[in-house]
Design a protein around this motif. Structure first.
Motif, mmCIF file in Angstrom:
data_model
loop_
_atom_site.group_PDB
_atom_site.id
_atom_site.type_symbol
_atom_site.label_atom_id
_atom_site.label_comp_id
_atom_site.label_asym_id
_atom_site.label_seq_id
_atom_site.Cartn_x
_atom_site.Cartn_y
_atom_site.Cartn_z
ATOM 1 N N ILE A 1 80.679 23.769 -31.916
ATOM 2 C CA ILE A 1 81.711 23.321 -30.968
ATOM 3 C C ILE A 1 81.483 23.892 -29.572
ATOM 4 O O ILE A 1 81.788 23.236 -28.570
ATOM 5 C CB ILE A 1 83.121 23.714 -31.504
ATOM 6 C CG1 ILE A 1 83.565 22.705 -32.564
ATOM 7 C CG2 ILE A 1 84.157 23.793 -30.395
ATOM 8 C CD1 ILE A 1 84.912 23.001 -33.187
ATOM 9 N N GLU A 2 80.941 25.105 -29.509
ATOM 10 C CA GLU A 2 80.725 25.772 -28.211
ATOM 11 C C GLU A 2 79.841 24.956 -27.277
ATOM 12 O O GLU A 2 79.899 25.107 -26.055
ATOM 13 C CB GLU A 2 80.099 27.162 -28.429
ATOM 14 C CG GLU A 2 80.971 28.118 -29.227
ATOM 15 C CD GLU A 2 82.376 28.246 -28.650
ATOM 16 O OE1 GLU A 2 82.507 28.386 -27.414
ATOM 17 O OE2 GLU A 2 83.355 28.188 -29.427
ATOM 18 N N ASN A 3 79.003 24.077 -27.821
ATOM 19 C CA ASN A 3 78.074 23.285 -27.005
ATOM 20 C C ASN A 3 78.671 21.951 -26.552
ATOM 21 O O ASN A 3 77.972 21.133 -25.953
ATOM 22 C CB ASN A 3 76.791 23.021 -27.793
ATOM 23 C CG ASN A 3 76.114 24.304 -28.234
ATOM 24 O OD1 ASN A 3 76.058 25.267 -27.461
ATOM 25 N ND2 ASN A 3 75.626 24.332 -29.465
ATOM 26 N N TYR A 4 79.961 21.736 -26.848
ATOM 27 C CA TYR A 4 80.609 20.459 -26.508
ATOM 28 C C TYR A 4 81.827 20.710 -25.624
ATOM 29 O O TYR A 4 82.441 21.772 -25.687
ATOM 30 C CB TYR A 4 81.024 19.721 -27.786
ATOM 31 C CG TYR A 4 79.840 19.252 -28.604
ATOM 32 C CD1 TYR A 4 79.404 17.940 -28.540
ATOM 33 C CD2 TYR A 4 79.148 20.146 -29.419
ATOM 34 C CE1 TYR A 4 78.312 17.509 -29.287
ATOM 35 C CE2 TYR A 4 78.050 19.725 -30.167
ATOM 36 C CZ TYR A 4 77.635 18.412 -30.097
ATOM 37 O OH TYR A 4 76.551 17.993 -30.820
ATOM 38 N N LYS A 5 82.168 19.692 -24.824
ATOM 39 C CA LYS A 5 83.241 19.896 -23.832
ATOM 40 C C LYS A 5 84.647 19.738 -24.403
ATOM 41 O O LYS A 5 85.627 20.115 -23.770
ATOM 42 C CB LYS A 5 83.045 18.954 -22.634
ATOM 43 C CG LYS A 5 82.956 17.481 -22.974
ATOM 44 C CD LYS A 5 82.453 16.672 -21.769
ATOM 45 C CE LYS A 5 82.194 15.221 -22.123
ATOM 46 N NZ LYS A 5 81.559 14.470 -21.032
ATOM 47 N N GLY A 6 84.754 19.195 -25.625
ATOM 48 C CA GLY A 6 86.072 18.979 -26.209
ATOM 49 C C GLY A 6 86.698 17.687 -25.700
ATOM 50 O O GLY A 6 86.175 17.029 -24.792
ATOM 51 N N PRO B 1 81.158 17.721 -31.959
ATOM 52 C CA PRO B 1 80.148 17.578 -33.014
ATOM 53 C C PRO B 1 80.769 17.004 -34.282
ATOM 54 O O PRO B 1 81.985 16.998 -34.435
ATOM 55 C CB PRO B 1 79.694 19.021 -33.249
ATOM 56 C CG PRO B 1 80.898 19.842 -32.928
ATOM 57 C CD PRO B 1 81.666 19.101 -31.858
ATOM 58 N N PHE B 2 79.899 16.542 -35.201
ATOM 59 C CA PHE B 2 80.403 16.061 -36.482
ATOM 60 C C PHE B 2 79.396 16.330 -37.584
ATOM 61 O O PHE B 2 78.231 16.636 -37.335
ATOM 62 C CB PHE B 2 80.749 14.568 -36.412
ATOM 63 C CG PHE B 2 79.566 13.635 -36.499
ATOM 64 C CD1 PHE B 2 79.148 13.120 -37.725
ATOM 65 C CD2 PHE B 2 78.864 13.260 -35.357
ATOM 66 C CE1 PHE B 2 78.066 12.252 -37.805
ATOM 67 C CE2 PHE B 2 77.778 12.395 -35.429
ATOM 68 C CZ PHE B 2 77.376 11.878 -36.659
ATOM 69 N N SER B 3 79.877 16.212 -38.812
ATOM 70 C CA SER B 3 79.032 16.353 -39.996
ATOM 71 C C SER B 3 79.621 15.486 -41.091
ATOM 72 O O SER B 3 80.833 15.271 -41.127
ATOM 73 C CB SER B 3 79.006 17.820 -40.439
ATOM 74 O OG SER B 3 78.511 17.938 -41.763
ATOM 75 N N ASN B 4 78.763 14.986 -42.006
ATOM 76 C CA ASN B 4 79.340 14.331 -43.174
ATOM 77 C C ASN B 4 79.840 15.398 -44.145
ATOM 78 O O ASN B 4 79.528 16.583 -43.992
ATOM 79 C CB ASN B 4 78.343 13.356 -43.837
ATOM 80 C CG ASN B 4 77.110 14.064 -44.370
ATOM 81 O OD1 ASN B 4 77.157 15.239 -44.735
ATOM 82 N ND2 ASN B 4 76.000 13.351 -44.408
ATOM 83 N N GLN C 1 94.030 18.284 -25.499
ATOM 84 C CA GLN C 1 92.860 18.919 -24.870
ATOM 85 C C GLN C 1 92.245 19.976 -25.787
ATOM 86 O O GLN C 1 92.076 21.133 -25.412
ATOM 87 C CB GLN C 1 93.237 19.501 -23.506
ATOM 88 C CG GLN C 1 93.793 18.455 -22.568
ATOM 89 C CD GLN C 1 94.264 18.990 -21.228
ATOM 90 O OE1 GLN C 1 93.976 20.125 -20.870
ATOM 91 N NE2 GLN C 1 94.970 18.162 -20.477
ATOM 92 N N LYS C 2 91.886 19.537 -27.008
ATOM 93 C CA LYS C 2 91.405 20.455 -28.033
ATOM 94 C C LYS C 2 89.897 20.357 -28.250
ATOM 95 O O LYS C 2 89.281 19.316 -28.048
ATOM 96 C CB LYS C 2 92.093 20.188 -29.373
ATOM 97 C CG LYS C 2 93.596 20.261 -29.371
ATOM 98 C CD LYS C 2 94.160 21.542 -28.799
ATOM 99 C CE LYS C 2 93.878 22.770 -29.634
ATOM 100 N NZ LYS C 2 94.561 23.979 -29.082
#
Length: 349
Positions: A325-330, A310-313, A282-283
């Motif tokens: 990361i704060e805008n995503y639920k994990g 989120p991701f990035s190349n 649960q990270k």
């Protein structure tokens, strides 16, 4: 035959550590159900499982020797003759082993095409029923599904609705498939969050080293508590500190579980085994897919679209991006215990 003498060959592909790590809960479940696992692999996958299960019997298989190419499709195409040669060799090794060991009652192959036999029930594990390869996806998926059909069952490590694998595991073809739930060697623990950013590196070279160098340059001279696990399985474990970063060459499951549970944020590849581990723990995670690897690019995009992570190349990554990361639920899923009924396939006479 005595139940405890029933042997199952379990054979993960040596492609990074993901296939080997997700076999850990299967090996533990086999032991709980009074089977004796025989671990069959090569390279770092075999070395890792030897250290995890030092008391089990091992079988060395021919290496597929798959290497990265800047053009992944062309690279794999050029390596097909070598892969097919290895597949034929490993099939021979497996058949000879079974003929010499009458206690073997089954095979579980994680993406090893030749680890199957007509002598005993054979299972194939994959989350990639469909193999993404750009404009040749239908062709690569067709050939992979043709291989899957040679096995008695196909186990898909995900929930029924393809929660984390998306279209990779969706098919209308009858492949004797079973969704077996999310596979992880880890358990969620409530520990003090002492690590600000945990970087977990994995995958084949040279991409693993490229990512290591990029992330070290991004995180050095950072005020946060940073830990790197390099994913380099060597003869002995090492730990050292450089500037603000603590480094481990690798960690065994118990130690890695503790460090992951103690971390606020994880940065890693979008490999499927990593995704399953992080979901069980649960990270909150930031993903960096391996360049030119369609599966990881798809998974990163799929998880971002569903607001998991989120991701990035690698080229565009910067430490500032982690704040997204704060805008995503994990990632989050309930812990999965393998159903012992799965192994009923191996009770056949």
């Amino acid at each position: 035959m005595n139940a405890t003498n029933k042997k199952i060959i379990i054979a993960p592909l040596n492609w990074g550590l993901g296939h080997a790590t997700r076999c850990v809960p299967i090996i533990n479940a086999l032991l709980e159900n009074e089977f004796t696992p025989i671990i069959a692999s090569d390279g770092i996958a075999l070395e890792f499982l030897k250290q995890e299960f030092p008391n089990l019997e091992y079988l060395i298989l021919p290496t597929y020797n798959i290497s990265y190419h800047r053009n992944l499709k062309l690279g794999l195409l050029l390596q097909i003759p070598q892969i097919l040669k290895s597949v034929r060799k490993e099939k021979k090794v497996i058949d000879n082993f079974i003929k010499a060991n009458k206690e073997v009652v089954g095979i579980i192959s994680d993406n090893r095409f030749g680890v199957r036999s007509k002598l005993v029930p054979s299972v194939y594990i994959t989350h990639q029923v469909n193999v993404l390869s750009g404009n040749t996806t239908s062709l690569t998926s067709y050939f992979h599904q043709k291989i899957i059909k040679k096995f008695d069952e196909c186990w898909v490590p995900d929930n029924e609705n393809s929660q984390f694998s998306g279209k990779l595991s969706s098919t209308k073809r009858n492949l004797n498939g079973k969704f077996i739930g999310v596979l992880s060697r880890f358990k969620k623990e409530v520990l003090k969050q002492e690590i600000d950013v945990l970087v977990i590196l994995s995958g084949p070279e040279p991409n693993r080293t490229f990512l290591e160098n990029k992330l070290i340059s991004e995180f050095k001279n950072n005020s946060r508590n940073i830990v790197f696990v390099l994913g380099k399985v060597e003869s002995e474990q090492k730990i050292w500190t450089s500037e603000n970063i603590i480094f481990y060459n690798y960690l065994l499951s118990d130690e890695l579980q503790k460090i992951m549970n103690s971390s606020k944020i994880v940065v890693c590849r979008s490999g499927y085994s990593s995704i399953m581990d992080l979901a069980v723990l649960q990270k909150k995670v930031f993903l960096i897919p391996t360049e030119n690897q369609y599966e990881q690019l798809y998974l990163a995009d799929f998880l971002e679209e569903n607001r998991f992570a989120p991701f990035s190349n690698i080229a565009n990554f910067s430490k500032e991006k982690i704040s997204e990361i704060e805008n995503y639920k994990g990632l989050k899923v309930a812990e999965n215990r393998l159903n012992s009924q799965l192994f009923s396939l191996f009770q056949r006479k």
